[in-house]
Motif scaffolding. Sequence first.
Motif, PDB file in Angstrom:
ATOM      1  N   LYS A   1       8.889   4.629   2.487  1.00 38.30           N
ATOM      2  CA  LYS A   1       8.867   5.690   1.474  1.00 38.30           C
ATOM      3  C   LYS A   1       7.713   6.665   1.724  1.00 38.30           C
ATOM      4  N   GLU A   2       6.540   6.100   2.002  1.00 33.60           N
ATOM      5  CA  GLU A   2       5.381   6.966   2.244  1.00 33.60           C
ATOM      6  C   GLU A   2       5.516   7.711   3.568  1.00 33.60           C
TER       7      GLU A   2
ATOM      8  N   LYS B   1       7.524  10.704   3.265  1.00 32.51           N
ATOM      9  CA  LYS B   1       6.809  11.843   2.661  1.00 32.51           C
ATOM     10  C   LYS B   1       5.955  12.557   3.715  1.00 32.51           C
ATOM     11  N   LEU B   2       5.295  11.755   4.560  1.00 28.38           N
ATOM     12  CA  LEU B   2       4.412  12.361   5.569  1.00 28.38           C
ATOM     13  C   LEU B   2       5.199  12.990   6.715  1.00 28.38           C
TER      14      LEU B   2
ATOM     15  N   GLU C   1      -2.395   6.114   2.781  1.00 26.62           N
ATOM     16  CA  GLU C   1      -1.273   5.439   2.131  1.00 26.62           C
ATOM     17  C   GLU C   1      -1.270   3.936   2.447  1.00 26.62           C
TER      18      GLU C   1
ATOM     19  N   LYS D   1      -3.512   2.092   0.257  1.00 22.68           N
ATOM     20  CA  LYS D   1      -2.968   1.854  -1.095  1.00 22.68           C
ATOM     21  C   LYS D   1      -2.026   0.646  -1.076  1.00 22.68           C
ATOM     22  N   LEU D   2      -1.195   0.567  -0.029  1.00 21.34           N
ATOM     23  CA  LEU D   2      -0.221  -0.531   0.038  1.00 21.34           C
ATOM     24  C   LEU D   2      -0.876  -1.862   0.423  1.00 21.34           C
TER      25      LEU D   2
END
Lengths: 318, 318, 318, 318, 318, 318
Positions: free
Chosen positions: D176-177, D180-181, E177, E180-181
């Motif tokens: 998911k991330e 986005k990137l 990111e 965060k994960l």
Amino acid sequence: MNSDLKKGIGQVTIGDSYDGFLLIREATKGLTSNGKPFLTLILSDATGEIEAKLWDSTKEDEATFIAEQIVKVSGEVNQFRGKAQLKILSLRPAQPTDGVHVSDFIEKAPIEKDRLIEKLTEAIFEMQNPTLQRIVRAFIKKYQEALLIYPAAAKNHHDYASGLAHHIVSMLAIAKEMHKLYPELNKDLLYAGIILHDIGKVKELSGVVTTTYTLEGKLLGHIPMMVEEIGMIAKEMQIEGEEVVILQHLVLSHHGKPEWGSPKPPLVREAEILHLIDLFDAKMNMLNRALDKVNPGEFTERLFAMDNRSFYKPLFEE
Amino acid sequence: MNSDLKKGIGQVTIGDSYDGFLLIREATKGLTSNGKPFLTLILSDATGEIEAKLWDSTKEDEATFIAEQIVKVSGEVNQFRGKAQLKILSLRPAQPTDGVHVSDFIEKAPIEKDRLIEKLTEAIFEMQNPTLQRIVRAFIKKYQEALLIYPAAAKNHHDYASGLAHHIVSMLAIAKEMHKLYPELNKDLLYAGIILHDIGKVKELSGVVTTTYTLEGKLLGHIPMMVEEIGMIAKEMQIEGEEVVILQHLVLSHHGKPEWGSPKPPLVREAEILHLIDLFDAKMNMLNRALDKVNPGEFTERLFAMDNRSFYKPLFEE
Amino acid sequence: MNSDLKKGIGQVTIGDSYDGFLLIREATKGLTSNGKPFLTLILSDATGEIEAKLWDSTKEDEATFIAEQIVKVSGEVNQFRGKAQLKILSLRPAQPTDGVHVSDFIEKAPIEKDRLIEKLTEAIFEMQNPTLQRIVRAFIKKYQEALLIYPAAAKNHHDYASGLAHHIVSMLAIAKEMHKLYPELNKDLLYAGIILHDIGKVKELSGVVTTTYTLEGKLLGHIPMMVEEIGMIAKEMQIEGEEVVILQHLVLSHHGKPEWGSPKPPLVREAEILHLIDLFDAKMNMLNRALDKVNPGEFTERLFAMDNRSFYKPLFEE
Amino acid sequence: MNSDLKKGIGQVTIGDSYDGFLLIREATKGLTSNGKPFLTLILSDATGEIEAKLWDSTKEDEATFIAEQIVKVSGEVNQFRGKAQLKILSLRPAQPTDGVHVSDFIEKAPIEKDRLIEKLTEAIFEMQNPTLQRIVRAFIKKYQEALLIYPAAAKNHHDYASGLAHHIVSMLAIAKEMHKLYPELNKDLLYAGIILHDIGKVKELSGVVTTTYTLEGKLLGHIPMMVEEIGMIAKEMQIEGEEVVILQHLVLSHHGKPEWGSPKPPLVREAEILHLIDLFDAKMNMLNRALDKVNPGEFTERLFAMDNRSFYKPLFEE
Amino acid sequence: MNSDLKKGIGQVTIGDSYDGFLLIREATKGLTSNGKPFLTLILSDATGEIEAKLWDSTKEDEATFIAEQIVKVSGEVNQFRGKAQLKILSLRPAQPTDGVHVSDFIEKAPIEKDRLIEKLTEAIFEMQNPTLQRIVRAFIKKYQEALLIYPAAAKNHHDYASGLAHHIVSMLAIAKEMHKLYPELNKDLLYAGIILHDIGKVKELSGVVTTTYTLEGKLLGHIPMMVEEIGMIAKEMQIEGEEVVILQHLVLSHHGKPEWGSPKPPLVREAEILHLIDLFDAKMNMLNRALDKVNPGEFTERLFAMDNRSFYKPLFEE
Amino acid sequence: MNSDLKKGIGQVTIGDSYDGFLLIREATKGLTSNGKPFLTLILSDATGEIEAKLWDSTKEDEATFIAEQIVKVSGEVNQFRGKAQLKILSLRPAQPTDGVHVSDFIEKAPIEKDRLIEKLTEAIFEMQNPTLQRIVRAFIKKYQEALLIYPAAAKNHHDYASGLAHHIVSMLAIAKEMHKLYPELNKDLLYAGIILHDIGKVKELSGVVTTTYTLEGKLLGHIPMMVEEIGMIAKEMQIEGEEVVILQHLVLSHHGKPEWGSPKPPLVREAEILHLIDLFDAKMNMLNRALDKVNPGEFTERLFAMDNRSFYKPLFEE
């Protein structure tokens, strides 16, 4: 043949003109994109080689300008696809009256044959183990002539006339010093191994002019051929004892690893050291010849037999 | 020696008792954690082997129970660290009057010696190229006796008495059929290569009872030894012609790749096919023997010489 | 099409003239160093192929002389950069009235289609395990037509029309003999594995004329596609039992090692033997075709799929 | 089951005493050097495992203390050959009245099942390509239950209950991330590949308690089994289009290289990224679990699946 | 420089005419088969490059049309040996009044320099470990200018102006990111490693126009140079503590394996993750740029740095 | 400490009794199968080491008999699992009045420290390039003390006190002779490379008694540490010029290949030769020490650092 002032063909640079005798190494027929025949010639002397094109070649040219023919050529050195190429202005086959010989056009070891044979004889004389000495003497007697003519390899290292003897003599010099520094080494065994390790090249290679592999060379290789021949000579001379099998082992293992052609790796101290001395001298030979051709601050051409590396010559090599 | 009803030592299971003659393969002295001496014995018959401990062993025991000694033993089969172990209840060396012989305790080829030599002779008789036939005959004459005793390898495949001859005869049978299917194959060359390819084992290995490598075997290996011997025999018999070097090439290249011990890969059609037939028969031998020991639905033990794979026996193998 | 006396294009030598029909395999436009357009054509018949240049080509030529077009050509065979090249003297596209067909220009298996299908049917008829037999029958029914057209590979071995069926039938013949020599082999399983192992090629390759890989072929490959299809067909036919997974395993593992495309190595006896028989027949096919093109005493061209080796044809191959 | 104050068996240190319930993972019979029977037990709870010896074991003990039996044990933690070993003081099988269950003794994912299924559902809901979404939904419907029980591997990473779902959900979060990137990524394809890539483990592995490989798992492996099943489900649902073959390719290639089990390497952008995300999450899981067990300034145990490396935990990790 | 309507040289197709300014990347002299001189020019703008031939070139041409010269050229795009080639109709060197600059002809990162430096500053600002932050600040201060000009590599990935900074900033975004994960990651260490890992490229490469390797780059490489420089800067700033050696380790190990240039593999969690993030961003960059050039249903050119694979763009990528 | 007549512990044979002082290298606690504690001690002197068991050890014993403690021991040499083991009859820690020192129990180089430093000084004195000489002097000044104490490796070659200096001095002797035979070699560069190549071991290893790797050693290794330090020292001494980077290159590349720890292979003639001389001396050291321990006609133990080979000592080594 060349005057002192004259550059060899390996020394010319783009823009030079050239006039002299050269040996044809290879001659190949081709067709231009317009369908006209031409010959591509590789011309050489003892300093190197150059490519040349003979345009609009005739049937007669094809029959005349063939490999191992000496020619008198004049022309200009141009560049084609990044490499020097000789533009032929005139060309004729050499005549008996020109007084030139194939051997004049082949690179030679930097040491004279007499000196090489002298060094070899000295080493054999130093040996004290009679078994090893007898075997070595038998081989030298049988192969002396070829040994002084053959290169040590078809290309890469010591690939010039007397290269095989030059390689052996250089290795013997290393072995002599190593034995002084490491007296545990069995000098006789090491000498015997050095002298015999590559003699099989005499049967593996076709000669020194246009070196190719013989059928035996392709199907068996110099290593098993020498193992066989040591066994035969020992049998003929009725020599027994562990020296024979150990000497066969030194020859068998001198490439160091199965994937490099030795079905057994070195399993005797002197076998390991023979392998290292062989590497050492072959690498020095390749490095020195490649570095001789470049200036300080430059890299050499890629050396295929040294993992395709290109070596740097430091600026402080004045 | 064993009655029909009696299990061989390779067939016993945990909980069985055992009473009979066995051959000592290895005997090693040890100390318990309490400092008491004991002997670890590897005991075998033609069906397999088992480990046994002789606790509180005396100096006399150490001198009596040594490798290649036959013993009369009774005991029980226990499990130790996942493996069967024989708990010794009584033990004595065999007497002349027991009428037992070392050869009774060694695994043998499933085909009789006479039949093997007959098959071999038939194949030689079929050959039409006189050069190849003469060389092969010379070898068989020289090595026939050893050939019928030696295993084909110290372990892995055909590692039993007459294993070498069994392997050769099986390969000849394949070659015969392949020649029918692919008539381009030179049958004589293929037969000659098959018969000679592994005869060097006779010099590489110590024998069949406790098979080890000879010094020559370790330092040279059976392949270069055979290349040498083919050369010598051809010379003695004054045989010339390409057959000799081609036959040497077949032997030299039969392991297929330098890293597997062949300094040259196969470069002749029959050399490639010899390599494949050798693989085929060796693998069939290993597979069949390993699968014989398991039931449908089970995997075999890991086979080291087959990349350590464990093979499955399908349920529909009734 | 060619008269008995006429050489195929794979048989011509430098200096021959040629007059006949050929199939264009590839056509590529180029520019001479003077900026003039030309076409490079690869022309072929069932015996081989040759390069030709059409100088000063027009737009019309570019539209006419394209891949898969048959042409009538006359010319002379010259040499260019060491390879034969056809110098075109006249060239025209074939007409319907010429009575030539693409299939005339493609190499074919040396055995007729009818004979191939007969052999295949015989083998299936011999099978006794009903599960294996039913699966094999279903596949043959589905793919029979393609099987008789497709090559076994895009190049290297059996790369001709019906090559796939030819390869299968040759392997079945080997399997039949091997089963006689090694009766432990499960013949039904081996036959089933042989028949199905490469049928996925029908989905992996585009066809026989200008063989390329399909998208599925590139992204999945013939092995996983066949594993999937065996599963699907078994499900459709409501076949259960270990035969299905074992047969999938034979197909999956037939390349022998992960790095050769088999995610699992052979773990069943017949899987190992299928792999060896596949190697055996593919290598015989490559060796025989390459050796057919050379004379005794010569080496073949390098065979890419055989580790780039060049094979020697002995002089005593009369 | 264990009080808050009590250490799990993976947390005890030499010298601790232990009293509680443990699950027998393995039980093996042995004999001391004095011939006395004993049992070697591997005892575990959700925090880890320890070896214990039950000396002088009886036939009854052997029948009682078997794999997957829960026992009440008290003892002391000693050291044996460098590893902790539990010296058993008392031992009895658990009774129904003890209220302990096998699932209490197995390590679990750190996220609850409900939360895992919720995350998975969210991801599927986000997908916009109807073909990919339908296939994924069909699989989740079929395998949801097993997915929440199975580990992602027999050992190394995510080898605990719900490990498979945990691995998928973590990978979806990365994807998911990354999307986005790098908006060029096709999120639907990546999500579908992540959700399906390892579901074949449900057929390859036996379960979560004593995880072994199934016959299908050994002979085919989870990758070809899933490729097959995607094909079957697509056929059943009458789904056509490139999505099916591309999704099969993502599963087929997710190990990255043939030698790692993928007969085709990734040849689609999302296939390459799926492979990297899989590596990323598996490595983070192994690293975090190994580093959790050591203090700053120490190295972890060697991690087999990470090239046998041992990782350092810096002192500034407060 | 180019109008909105005009195609860049990387976008032209066979048959297009072209009129505009281009930068000479390389200029090489050659001779036609008729012995006439010509120049081979590689001409480029920010969108790509094309080969052109200048026939019948003069000495003056050779002196004028050299690498890094901007030229005004008009011509037509032809095909030669499968590649596009520009047929020159007119050619002149650019004049100062043309108002064109070398930087106009070089590909740039898709993000502006200001934005890149802003992102970098933000990341440094987020760091909390003062030691790591100080070292990073010192490097950015020293190398900021070069960082915004240099490519990240001579070819393959991020090989354009500001490519180095673009690569760093993209990796920082992933790291943010991932932290965060996986909150176990030490963000400061990871940020510091990312920012410094490739800064040595500034000393290894010559610059951005015609990127070559410096002598230091060839003999030492960017990795050991950076390890040295971190040590020096830490010493100058009198920074001590494990952070220095750990940060040196991250740089040293970021290629992952000795054979890829890292004498130590990652042995700290963040070192492993730095290696993976580096791979991830480099691969995304190569994939996206190659896939941008093809249409759905096509394969990209082979990507050397991705194991020479060619990637497929699915049809459902609308 | 030992009388002339007394055997060192590396020289005893099965059945000998032993009485003397030994150094404890390792002490590990164990439990017998009856649950009784014991200590496994590795006891050593300068000639070798032996394992011993202290049965029924007390808490006090565990505290007393620890690594690096000297003990007075008497016992008998038995065999356990094929290796010699000392059966302890009496054991006590050494007293100050015993007059024994740890350094008495450690193997030393066969050349005295004074002689080593003298040889080193001579070599530096011979150097003529002032830049190289200054850098070398600075290092010798800084590390002289450690250099004379440290081994050259934790195991394998020159793993004894002063081993590092011994290795350097032996290599310098080879270099001196090689320079005479191959005068093209730059002696100063080669000497400088030899002296510095392994000095990083002083930071990589913990010392000579129980040699382990430091954190820096594990995470960076001696090669990058030395490259860094040469850079720092050159900077401090304000030395510039190509000598610095070339010398760093010699150190960086001296392991020869990336997979052996050199991120760049040798790219300067003297770098290649340094690598070969390093190999040569290390191998001679390993071979001589292993062959010293066996009789003619025997094979040595397997030498791990020499591809696990076992070397044969010929019978004619009188």
